[in-house]
Design a protein around this motif. Sequence first.
Motif, PDB file in Angstrom:
ATOM      1  N   ILE A   8     -46.981  -7.362  75.365  1.00 21.52           N
ATOM      2  CA  ILE A   8     -46.026  -7.707  74.307  1.00 21.52           C
ATOM      3  C   ILE A   8     -45.544  -6.422  73.666  1.00 21.52           C
ATOM      4  O   ILE A   8     -46.339  -5.615  73.179  1.00 21.52           O
ATOM      5  N   GLN A   9     -44.224  -6.219  73.687  1.00 23.40           N
ATOM      6  CA  GLN A   9     -43.646  -5.003  73.135  1.00 23.40           C
ATOM      7  C   GLN A   9     -43.283  -5.207  71.664  1.00 23.40           C
ATOM      8  O   GLN A   9     -42.692  -6.223  71.294  1.00 23.40           O
ATOM      9  N   TRP A  10     -43.633  -4.224  70.831  1.00 22.70           N
ATOM     10  CA  TRP A  10     -43.281  -4.287  69.421  1.00 22.70           C
ATOM     11  C   TRP A  10     -41.900  -3.693  69.194  1.00 22.70           C
ATOM     12  O   TRP A  10     -41.521  -2.733  69.861  1.00 22.70           O
ATOM     13  N   PRO A  11     -41.137  -4.274  68.261  1.00 20.64           N
ATOM     14  CA  PRO A  11     -39.778  -3.768  67.995  1.00 20.64           C
ATOM     15  C   PRO A  11     -39.811  -2.308  67.535  1.00 20.64           C
ATOM     16  O   PRO A  11     -40.725  -1.888  66.821  1.00 20.64           O
ATOM     17  N   GLN A  12     -38.802  -1.542  67.927  1.00 16.51           N
ATOM     18  CA  GLN A  12     -38.719  -0.149  67.511  1.00 16.51           C
ATOM     19  C   GLN A  12     -38.537  -0.011  65.999  1.00 16.51           C
ATOM     20  O   GLN A  12     -38.857   1.037  65.433  1.00 16.51           O
ATOM     21  N   ALA A  13     -38.036  -1.065  65.354  1.00 19.17           N
ATOM     22  CA  ALA A  13     -37.824  -1.015  63.901  1.00 19.17           C
ATOM     23  C   ALA A  13     -39.135  -0.953  63.132  1.00 19.17           C
ATOM     24  O   ALA A  13     -39.147  -0.618  61.949  1.00 19.17           O
ATOM     25  N   ILE A  14     -40.246  -1.283  63.799  1.00 12.88           N
ATOM     26  CA  ILE A  14     -41.540  -1.298  63.126  1.00 12.88           C
ATOM     27  C   ILE A  14     -42.367  -0.087  63.531  1.00 12.88           C
ATOM     28  O   ILE A  14     -42.560   0.172  64.726  1.00 12.88           O
ATOM     29  N   THR A  15     -42.832   0.650  62.552  1.00 11.93           N
ATOM     30  CA  THR A  15     -43.719   1.774  62.782  1.00 11.93           C
ATOM     31  C   THR A  15     -45.147   1.327  62.491  1.00 11.93           C
ATOM     32  O   THR A  15     -45.464   0.898  61.376  1.00 11.93           O
ATOM     33  N   LEU A  16     -45.986   1.390  63.484  1.00 12.85           N
ATOM     34  CA  LEU A  16     -47.373   0.965  63.333  1.00 12.85           C
ATOM     35  C   LEU A  16     -48.275   2.175  63.139  1.00 12.85           C
ATOM     36  O   LEU A  16     -48.278   3.101  63.952  1.00 12.85           O
ATOM     37  N   GLU A  17     -49.040   2.148  62.060  1.00 16.60           N
ATOM     38  CA  GLU A  17     -49.998   3.211  61.792  1.00 16.60           C
ATOM     39  C   GLU A  17     -51.350   2.855  62.413  1.00 16.60           C
ATOM     40  O   GLU A  17     -51.585   1.724  62.817  1.00 16.60           O
ATOM     41  N   ARG A  18     -52.217   3.845  62.500  1.00 16.76           N
ATOM     42  CA  ARG A  18     -53.591   3.662  62.984  1.00 16.76           C
ATOM     43  C   ARG A  18     -53.662   3.149  64.424  1.00 16.76           C
ATOM     44  O   ARG A  18     -54.616   2.472  64.818  1.00 16.76           O
ATOM     45  N   ARG A  19     -52.671   3.435  65.248  1.00 14.66           N
ATOM     46  CA  ARG A  19     -52.690   2.981  66.638  1.00 14.66           C
ATOM     47  C   ARG A  19     -53.943   3.455  67.377  1.00 14.66           C
ATOM     48  O   ARG A  19     -54.480   2.737  68.225  1.00 14.66           O
ATOM     49  N   ASP A  20     -54.407   4.663  67.051  1.00 18.04           N
ATOM     50  CA  ASP A  20     -55.574   5.209  67.735  1.00 18.04           C
ATOM     51  C   ASP A  20     -56.841   4.423  67.428  1.00 18.04           C
ATOM     52  O   ASP A  20     -57.848   4.561  68.135  1.00 18.04           O
ATOM     53  N   ASP A  21     -56.790   3.607  66.362  1.00 16.45           N
ATOM     54  CA  ASP A  21     -57.972   2.836  65.973  1.00 16.45           C
ATOM     55  C   ASP A  21     -58.011   1.443  66.595  1.00 16.45           C
ATOM     56  O   ASP A  21     -59.010   0.736  66.450  1.00 16.45           O
TER      57      ASP A  21
END
Length: 323
Positions: A8-21
């Motif tokens: 599932i691809q997330w929209p480019q309009a959304i910036t997700l933090e803590r991806r490494d976690d």
Amino acid sequence: MNNRNETIQWPQAITLERRDDFDEIAKMVSTKFDNFLSKACIDNSSLPENILTDLYIPLSAWLVQQHNDQPLIVGINGAQGSGKSTLCEILQLIIEQGFEKRVATLSIDDLYLTHEQRKTLAETVHPLLQTRGVPGTHDLALGLSLFEQLQSSESQIALPRFNKAIDDRTPVEQWPILTQAVDIVLFEGWCVGSLPQQDSALSQAINSLESDEDSEGRWRHYVNDQLANGYQTLFDKIDLLIMLEIPAMEKVFEWRSLQEQKLAATHGEQSGVMTAEQVARFVMHYERITRANLAEMPDRADLVLKLNDDHQIYEIKAKAVAS
């Protein structure tokens, strides 16, 4: 058919933090997540293999990002049987266990008027108001008071509950108590965030329930008037609106019937559990607003989770202003 390897691809309009976690959080919650799926009679093998790290953990992370000093109220809209309650339980698990934020979940169903109150409405306004669900059959004062308590970070808050199997409100002494202030409130319901229709749209019946039992339109006008007034005051408390978008109105009967089967398995042969024929009539009460939501809400919601025919989320859409 579902592809377990599908991403599932997330929209480019959304910036997700803590991806490494995300992978570490998945390890933390995976056992409880699997236990929840088993308890909810959801076949884990039918889900995409990386659904935790592709969908549920990123969604949880995005909600946590939106939280500031005040409790965040998240409205979750979806047609009957779309999976709102399941989504809320999963989000609460992940946000609390993986992000250490306190969550309260409330369904608009828990704000239903009592059986006796709806009986009075049926006698004084229109017989169709005996059936729970449509705008006009909820205790809005209770909802507004509850949101006020949650937003003021009070403790010892009683969360109302409704027992669908007996079609009545659970006794107050059995309501769960919040003993700490919460960070995020998940407020779900089939009409959460809905808008009223223009009066001209109410003139023609859209199903046999309306044509046979509301031929003069009194019921649908009353419901629309309720939605236009007190319900908008309640929905104005929502900070973010998420929509579970079903593929078509026809799926409501299929998925609502599945809900009733699960309810029957839990509560046995209590009279509140509906037969297939009763479900068909029941969903007609909500068809008008559900169709209106499907037509306009995807362009208005902050986040849209699109469902396929297999009841799986396959695409996510966000408003350009979301972050």
